[in-house]
Design an enzyme around this catalytic site. Structure first.
Site, PDB file in Angstrom:
ATOM      1  N   LYS A  71      -9.643 -12.587 -13.227  1.00 21.05           N
ATOM      2  CA  LYS A  71      -9.815 -14.125 -12.534  1.00 21.05           C
ATOM      3  C   LYS A  71     -11.098 -14.633 -12.713  1.00 21.05           C
ATOM      4  O   LYS A  71     -10.894 -16.031 -13.106  1.00 21.05           O
ATOM      5  CB  LYS A  71      -8.989 -14.165 -11.905  1.00 21.05           C
ATOM      6  N   GLY A 130      -4.393 -13.664   5.498  1.00 28.60           N
ATOM      7  CA  GLY A 130      -5.128 -12.994   4.564  1.00 28.60           C
ATOM      8  C   GLY A 130      -6.309 -14.411   3.870  1.00 28.60           C
ATOM      9  O   GLY A 130      -5.866 -15.757   4.011  1.00 28.60           O
ATOM     10  N   GLY A 132      -7.248 -13.587   0.525  1.00 32.03           N
ATOM     11  CA  GLY A 132      -8.229 -12.460   0.255  1.00 32.03           C
ATOM     12  C   GLY A 132      -7.670 -13.538  -1.784  1.00 32.03           C
ATOM     13  O   GLY A 132      -7.617 -14.861  -1.651  1.00 32.03           O
ATOM     14  N   GLY A 247       8.588 -13.451  -1.975  1.00 35.00           N
ATOM     15  CA  GLY A 247       7.406 -13.828  -3.222  1.00 35.00           C
ATOM     16  C   GLY A 247       8.117 -13.578  -4.155  1.00 35.00           C
ATOM     17  O   GLY A 247       6.960 -13.711  -5.454  1.00 35.00           O
TER      18      GLY A 247
HETATM   19  P1  NDP Z   1      -6.586  -9.356  -2.358  1.00 37.41           P
HETATM   20  O1  NDP Z   1      -6.651  -7.803  -1.747  1.00 37.41           O
HETATM   21  O2  NDP Z   1      -8.161 -10.474  -2.909  1.00 37.41           O
HETATM   22  O3  NDP Z   1      -6.494  -9.166  -0.530  1.00 37.41           O
HETATM   23  C1  NDP Z   1      -5.986  -9.033   0.211  1.00 37.41           C
HETATM   24  C2  NDP Z   1      -5.991  -9.553   1.667  1.00 37.41           C
HETATM   25  O4  NDP Z   1      -4.765  -9.098   2.526  1.00 37.41           O
HETATM   26  C3  NDP Z   1      -6.701  -9.820   2.362  1.00 37.41           C
HETATM   27  O5  NDP Z   1      -6.729 -10.706   3.626  1.00 37.41           O
HETATM   28  C4  NDP Z   1      -6.764  -8.221   3.308  1.00 37.41           C
HETATM   29  O6  NDP Z   1      -7.973  -8.545   4.842  1.00 37.41           O
HETATM   30  C5  NDP Z   1      -5.535  -8.722   3.825  1.00 37.41           C
HETATM   31  N1  NDP Z   1      -5.039  -6.645   3.759  1.00 37.41           N
HETATM   32  C6  NDP Z   1      -4.840  -5.588   3.212  1.00 37.41           C
HETATM   33  N2  NDP Z   1      -4.209  -4.832   4.181  1.00 37.41           N
HETATM   34  C7  NDP Z   1      -3.902  -5.177   5.449  1.00 37.41           C
HETATM   35  C8  NDP Z   1      -4.132  -4.757   7.118  1.00 37.41           C
HETATM   36  N3  NDP Z   1      -3.735  -3.707   6.238  1.00 37.41           N
HETATM   37  N4  NDP Z   1      -4.627  -5.872   7.789  1.00 37.41           N
HETATM   38  C9  NDP Z   1      -4.793  -6.724   7.649  1.00 37.41           C
HETATM   39  N5  NDP Z   1      -5.100  -7.816   6.378  1.00 37.41           N
HETATM   40  C10 NDP Z   1      -5.149  -6.858   5.379  1.00 37.41           C
HETATM   41  O7  NDP Z   1      -5.176  -9.526  -2.936  1.00 37.41           O
HETATM   42  P2  NDP Z   1      -4.409 -10.822  -3.331  1.00 37.41           P
HETATM   43  O8  NDP Z   1      -4.973 -11.598  -2.540  1.00 37.41           O
HETATM   44  O9  NDP Z   1      -4.667 -10.125  -5.349  1.00 37.41           O
HETATM   45  O10 NDP Z   1      -2.856 -10.550  -3.477  1.00 37.41           O
HETATM   46  C11 NDP Z   1      -2.519  -9.928  -1.919  1.00 37.41           C
HETATM   47  C12 NDP Z   1      -0.665 -10.162  -2.406  1.00 37.41           C
HETATM   48  O11 NDP Z   1      -0.439 -11.057  -3.109  1.00 37.41           O
HETATM   49  C13 NDP Z   1      -0.627  -8.455  -3.082  1.00 37.41           C
HETATM   50  O12 NDP Z   1      -0.007  -8.360  -2.732  1.00 37.41           O
HETATM   51  C14 NDP Z   1      -0.293  -9.462  -4.586  1.00 37.41           C
HETATM   52  O13 NDP Z   1       0.706  -8.241  -4.865  1.00 37.41           O
HETATM   53  C15 NDP Z   1       0.470 -10.687  -4.283  1.00 37.41           C
HETATM   54  N6  NDP Z   1       0.972 -11.633  -4.653  1.00 37.41           N
HETATM   55  C16 NDP Z   1       1.899 -12.236  -4.961  1.00 37.41           C
HETATM   56  C17 NDP Z   1       2.581 -12.879  -6.010  1.00 37.41           C
HETATM   57  C18 NDP Z   1       3.597 -13.517  -6.489  1.00 37.41           C
HETATM   58  O14 NDP Z   1       3.235 -14.399  -7.727  1.00 37.41           O
HETATM   59  N7  NDP Z   1       4.018 -13.687  -5.877  1.00 37.41           N
HETATM   60  C19 NDP Z   1       0.852 -13.191  -7.609  1.00 37.41           C
HETATM   61  C20 NDP Z   1      -0.241 -12.891  -6.435  1.00 37.41           C
HETATM   62  C21 NDP Z   1      -0.540 -12.145  -6.116  1.00 37.41           C
HETATM   63  P3  NDP Z   1      -9.105  -8.722   4.477  1.00 37.41           P
HETATM   64  O15 NDP Z   1     -10.073  -9.372   3.585  1.00 37.41           O
HETATM   65  O16 NDP Z   1      -9.433  -8.604   5.647  1.00 37.41           O
HETATM   66  O17 NDP Z   1      -9.362  -6.633   3.372  1.00 37.41           O
END
Ligand code: NDP
Length: 282
Positions: A71, A130, A132, A247
């Site tokens: 990306k 979040g 990410g 979602g």
């Molecule tokens: P990233 O890996 O970039 O970010 C993950 C985020 O989740 C971070 O903020 C992370 O926090 C947090 N996180 C993960 N596990 C935990 C936990 N146990 N406790 C607290 N915080 C947690 O992933 P993406 O942003 O790319 O994707 C996130 C979700 O969005 C995925 O499940 C993906 O499938 C979904 N998604 C859905 C889409 C849709 O069209 N519906 C499109 C794109 C994504 P930290 O920074 O502290 O690690």
């Protein structure tokens, strides 16, 4: 009526796509609208990304999606960026406009479109879990759509701080970071609550660490998780009288927007949802 037999190609560059439900969803839309188009998923390693984009140009593709890990890296191979993609620094959709590949980000736009079916975020106060890629896309679109204030709640400051800085520097929506405490209480006056973490992915019973009693009727609560779409977070919110958005809405609408960019057609979201529901309930 004369049938146009010209086929067009769009596709997706991903790595380890695990079946990529987007392929089935977009092809269902093409078939429903009698478009002689194909959407193909190509497994592309980071080392081959430049050649993959060159290949798409050579073959006259109408565009392509790209997913993690491409990306950000894809940007240097494109000819320009849409406004939100430029702010986010991430592209998930390239569009062939007069022979130039322009990078867009339809993740955040897809989220916004499904949110707008329920509430306009203009002037609204948002809490988003979040920081990410998904959160960055959603946060930027909510800010560009005129959200009044955005609280980013994230486990680590490592990703939380740059997102809040980006929102404060590049948009007019004030953003603050809260490093996720135990049983986070959603502040009174919050209008929209978004889970943009991966909590709930592949485990629909995994809870968010929040005080669920602070979810109040009148709040709109959205989750990005698609597998499964009915998450514990959404179930808790529904029980407490919130309006919920799953979602699938975001995924479907990013597809609807991509199809519109590539073909000019307004795809029927019901056809795309039906296809995804078949996949995720299988
Ligand atoms: P990233 O890996 O970039 O970010 C993950 C985020 O989740 C971070 O903020 C992370 O926090 C947090 N996180 C993960 N596990 C935990 C936990 N146990 N406790 C607290 N915080 C947690 O992933 P993406 O942003 O790319 O994707 C996130 C979700 O969005 C995925 O499940 C993906 O499938 C979904 N998604 C859905 C889409 C849709 O069209 N519906 C499109 C794109 C994504 P930290 O920074 O502290 O690690």
């Amino acid at each position: 009526m004369t049938r146009n037999f010209r086929s067009e190609l769009v596709g997706s560059f991903s790595e380890g796509s695990n079946g990529n439900p987007t392929v089935a969803m977009i092809e269902a839309a093409f078939a429903h609208h009698n478009l002689d188009w194909r959407y193909i998923n190509c497994e592309v390693t980071p080392a081959n990304l430049a050649d993959a984009v060159k290949g798409a140009r050579a073959m006259g593709w109408r565009g392509f999606n790209c997913s993690i890990p491409h990306k950000v890296a894809v940007i240097e191979h494109l000819d320009g960026l849409g406004e939100s993609a430029e702010i986010m620094g991430a592209v998930n959709c390239a569009v062939n406009r007069d022979g130039k590949f322009i990078g867009e980000n339809t993740d955040g736009k897809g989220f916004l479109k499904s949110l707008m079916e329920v509430v306009d975020p203009r002037g609204k106060s948002v809490v988003m879990f979040g920081a990410g890629g998904a959160a960055r896309a959603i946060g930027v679109e909510l800010a560009l759509a005129g959200a009044r204030a955005l609280t980013v709640v994230n486990r680590s400051a490592l990703r939380g701080e740059p997102l809040v800085r980006l929102l404060n520097e590049r948009t007019t929506t004030p953003a603050t970071l809260v490093q996720w405490p135990r049983e986070f209480a959603i502040p009174e006056g919050t209008d929209i609550v978004v889970n943009a973490t991966s909590i709930g992915l592949a485990n629909g019973n995994q809870p968010l660490d929040i005080d669920a009693a602070t979810l109040k009727p009148g709040m709109v609560v959205a989750d990005v998780i698609v597998d499964p779409p009915d998450t514990r977070f959404l179930r808790d919110a529904r029980t407490r009288g919130c309006t919920v958005i799953d979602g699938l809405g975001m995924l479907i609408n990013q597809g609807v927007i991509g199809v519109k960019y590539w073909t000019g057609i307004d795809a029927d979201p019901a056809v795309m949802r039906k296809k995804l529901e078949e996949i995720f309930s299988a």
